[in-house]
Design a protein around this motif. Sequence first.
Motif, PDB file in Angstrom:
ATOM      1  N   GLY A  13      24.563 -43.296  32.718  1.00  0.00           N
ATOM      2  CA  GLY A  13      24.192 -41.825  32.753  1.00  0.00           C
ATOM      3  C   GLY A  13      25.336 -40.836  33.203  1.00  0.00           C
ATOM      4  N   SER A  14      25.780 -41.437  34.289  1.00  0.00           N
ATOM      5  CA  SER A  14      27.263 -40.624  34.771  1.00  0.00           C
ATOM      6  C   SER A  14      28.273 -40.477  33.939  1.00  0.00           C
ATOM      7  N   ALA A  15      28.537 -41.555  32.748  1.00  0.00           N
ATOM      8  CA  ALA A  15      29.456 -41.250  31.833  1.00  0.00           C
ATOM      9  C   ALA A  15      29.164 -40.270  30.987  1.00  0.00           C
ATOM     10  N   VAL A  16      27.733 -40.180  30.602  1.00  0.00           N
ATOM     11  CA  VAL A  16      27.218 -39.229  29.590  1.00  0.00           C
ATOM     12  C   VAL A  16      27.287 -37.653  30.325  1.00  0.00           C
ATOM     13  N   VAL A  17      27.106 -37.701  31.517  1.00  0.00           N
ATOM     14  CA  VAL A  17      27.141 -36.378  32.442  1.00  0.00           C
ATOM     15  C   VAL A  17      28.547 -36.014  32.390  1.00  0.00           C
ATOM     16  N   ARG A  18      29.308 -36.510  32.557  1.00  0.00           N
ATOM     17  CA  ARG A  18      30.913 -36.359  32.700  1.00  0.00           C
ATOM     18  C   ARG A  18      31.267 -35.885  31.202  1.00  0.00           C
ATOM     19  N   HIS A  19      31.203 -36.716  30.386  1.00  0.00           N
ATOM     20  CA  HIS A  19      31.155 -36.222  28.980  1.00  0.00           C
ATOM     21  C   HIS A  19      31.000 -35.045  28.575  1.00  0.00           C
ATOM     22  N   ILE A  20      29.368 -34.591  28.890  1.00  0.00           N
ATOM     23  CA  ILE A  20      29.064 -33.588  28.589  1.00  0.00           C
ATOM     24  C   ILE A  20      29.492 -32.275  29.075  1.00  0.00           C
ATOM     25  N   VAL A  21      29.707 -32.374  30.482  1.00  0.00           N
ATOM     26  CA  VAL A  21      30.238 -31.417  31.338  1.00  0.00           C
ATOM     27  C   VAL A  21      31.961 -30.966  31.062  1.00  0.00           C
ATOM     28  N   HIS A  22      32.649 -32.268  30.823  1.00  0.00           N
ATOM     29  CA  HIS A  22      34.091 -31.939  30.297  1.00  0.00           C
ATOM     30  C   HIS A  22      34.420 -31.740  29.045  1.00  0.00           C
ATOM     31  N   ASN A  23      33.372 -32.077  28.073  1.00  0.00           N
ATOM     32  CA  ASN A  23      33.711 -31.895  26.642  1.00  0.00           C
ATOM     33  C   ASN A  23      32.970 -30.763  25.693  1.00  0.00           C
ATOM     34  N   THR A  24      31.949 -30.371  26.320  1.00  0.00           N
ATOM     35  CA  THR A  24      31.284 -29.383  25.800  1.00  0.00           C
ATOM     36  C   THR A  24      30.923 -28.039  26.549  1.00  0.00           C
ATOM     37  N   THR A  25      30.256 -27.330  26.335  1.00  0.00           N
ATOM     38  CA  THR A  25      29.842 -25.955  26.687  1.00  0.00           C
ATOM     39  C   THR A  25      28.666 -25.891  27.271  1.00  0.00           C
ATOM     40  N   ASP A  26      27.700 -27.399  27.220  1.00  0.00           N
ATOM     41  CA  ASP A  26      26.548 -27.395  27.434  1.00  0.00           C
ATOM     42  C   ASP A  26      26.370 -27.419  29.009  1.00  0.00           C
ATOM     43  N   LEU A  43      30.170 -39.100  40.045  1.00  0.00           N
ATOM     44  CA  LEU A  43      29.796 -37.645  39.702  1.00  0.00           C
ATOM     45  C   LEU A  43      30.843 -36.899  40.326  1.00  0.00           C
ATOM     46  N   ALA A  44      31.795 -37.099  40.927  1.00  0.00           N
ATOM     47  CA  ALA A  44      32.631 -36.461  41.742  1.00  0.00           C
ATOM     48  C   ALA A  44      33.242 -35.349  40.960  1.00  0.00           C
ATOM     49  N   SER A  45      33.722 -35.732  39.919  1.00  0.00           N
ATOM     50  CA  SER A  45      34.817 -34.902  38.927  1.00  0.00           C
ATOM     51  C   SER A  45      33.758 -33.662  38.324  1.00  0.00           C
ATOM     52  N   VAL A  46      32.549 -33.823  38.462  1.00  0.00           N
ATOM     53  CA  VAL A  46      31.631 -32.620  38.018  1.00  0.00           C
ATOM     54  C   VAL A  46      30.898 -31.942  39.056  1.00  0.00           C
ATOM     55  N   GLU A  47      30.746 -32.445  40.166  1.00  0.00           N
ATOM     56  CA  GLU A  47      29.734 -32.283  41.261  1.00  0.00           C
ATOM     57  C   GLU A  47      29.754 -30.471  41.657  1.00  0.00           C
ATOM     58  N   ALA A  48      31.069 -30.088  41.441  1.00  0.00           N
ATOM     59  CA  ALA A  48      31.051 -28.538  41.837  1.00  0.00           C
ATOM     60  C   ALA A  48      31.130 -27.809  40.552  1.00  0.00           C
ATOM     61  N   HIS A  49      31.048 -28.329  39.464  1.00  0.00           N
ATOM     62  CA  HIS A  49      31.152 -27.515  38.286  1.00  0.00           C
ATOM     63  C   HIS A  49      30.075 -26.650  37.978  1.00  0.00           C
TER      64      HIS A  49
END
Length: 164
Positions: A13-26, A43-49
């Motif tokens: 799940g965390s890999a999916v979340v990171r992928h979506i946030v980093h590679n899409t506009t979703d 999820l540290a790389s996306v927590e503040a996104h």
Amino acid sequence: MRILVTGGAGFIGSAVVRHIVHNTTDTVLNIDKLTYAGNLDSLASVEAHPRYAFAQLDIRQRTDMERLFAEQQPDAVMHLAAESHVDRSIDGPDDFIQTNIVGTYTLLEAARMLAGPAAGAAQGFSVSPYFDRRSLRRSGAGRVISGDHGLCAQLAVFGLESRQ
């Protein structure tokens, strides 16, 4: 697109979340109970996104899920929350049944309520895309497959759309 991801603090799940946030506009709303398998550090790389949000919730709690679906109006659901460790299924099968079957049913009902009479609006509901014939012999696999059967029944009866 607003994507609700269950089990988003787990390994997959965390890999999916990171992928979506980093590679899409979703936008991602991550729902996780944070049991033994959940790890927010992943999820540290996306927590503040700005396109990421986290809620510590139990997918088995119907009122929470219905409220969440009504408030967030997700366009898609990626259901990755599941009990999957074989040893734990032997020691405590009730957790597997409650999460993998009842939790899946609860999410389907919340999606159906959101979709309303027209249905079809809850898209992308994926229960267990990662199993093969060998996994059917593993303890706990039947409980995951039960969740899949519940999904199939809801799709057929209420016309929800699924993409795997």
